[in-house]
Design a protein around this motif. Structure first.
Motif, short mmCIF file in Angstrom:
data_model
loop_
_atom_site.label_atom_id
_atom_site.label_comp_id
_atom_site.label_asym_id
_atom_site.label_seq_id
_atom_site.Cartn_x
_atom_site.Cartn_y
_atom_site.Cartn_z
N HIS A 22 0.65 -1.14 0.54
CA HIS A 22 -0.27 -0.20 -0.41
C HIS A 22 0.71 1.27 0.52
O HIS A 22 0.48 2.61 -0.50
CB HIS A 22 -0.57 0.03 0.96
CG HIS A 22 -1.91 -1.58 1.03
ND1 HIS A 22 -2.91 -1.06 0.55
CD2 HIS A 22 -1.97 -2.54 2.03
CE1 HIS A 22 -4.09 -2.55 0.43
NE2 HIS A 22 -2.95 -2.98 1.74
N ALA A 26 2.51 3.72 -3.07
CA ALA A 26 1.85 5.53 -3.36
C ALA A 26 2.59 6.15 -3.47
O ALA A 26 2.93 7.57 -4.21
CB ALA A 26 0.72 5.57 -1.85
N LYS A 30 3.48 8.72 -7.16
CA LYS A 30 4.18 10.43 -6.75
C LYS A 30 4.77 10.67 -7.38
O LYS A 30 5.02 11.47 -7.71
CB LYS A 30 3.64 10.54 -4.32
CG LYS A 30 3.32 11.47 -4.22
CD LYS A 30 3.39 12.21 -3.71
CE LYS A 30 4.05 11.87 -2.37
NZ LYS A 30 3.64 12.41 -0.77
#
Length: 158
Positions: A22, A26, A30
């Protein structure tokens, strides 16, 4: 293996798996959005962390597999082994010392908890009361005479 060590390993495994599934994706997504990956420090840091987490997960899962192979019935009842509490006389220090042989995760020399894989632990394994173990340490050889032995089986019965 003690249950609390197994629990600690499982907690770390779950935490790292969550990070890998998770948080890191991310962060990578980004960082990719910032542009040029060749000079993108955030991207490179996230990828390095991802490699570290993967390696650590492999180590932890291997250790859990090793622990699952431990069979208490195979631990001797009359010799020093995992879980034994051993009172020894150290001739070089002219002193009695009590050691408990534990897993590497539990070891704490200040408390007398030594790993079965440490030099002292390896030298003591298989010894009986009256035997002498020679330990090669960075400070030189030490002679440890086994004075008293309480095995993991004795502790379970008590």
């Amino acid at each position: 293996m003690t249950d609390h060590i197994k629990k600690q390993l499982l907690e770390e495994i779950h935490k790292l798996e969550h990070e890998l599934a998770h948080e890191l994706p991310a962060e990578i997504k980004k960082a990719v959005a910032l542009g040029d990956l060749s000079e993108n420090a955030e991207y490179h840091m996230a990828k390095q962390r991802q490699e570290f987490v993967n390696a650590r997960l492999g180590q932890l899962k291997k250790r859990m597999a090793e622990f699952s192979l431990v069979n208490l019935a195979n631990i001797p009842k009359d010799k020093v082994a995992f879980g034994s509490t051993v009172t020894v006389f150290d001739t070089s220090k002219d002193d009695e010392i009590v050691y408990k042989l534990v897993t590497s995760e539990e070891s704490d020399v200040a408390k007398g908890l030594i790993s079965t894989t440490s030099p002292i632990g390896r030298a003591l394994i298989g010894k009986q009361v009256g035997d002498t173990a020679t330990v090669v340490t960075p400070s030189g050889k030490r002679e440890l005479e086994v004075l008293k032995l309480v095995t993991i089986h004795d502790e379970v019965e008590a």
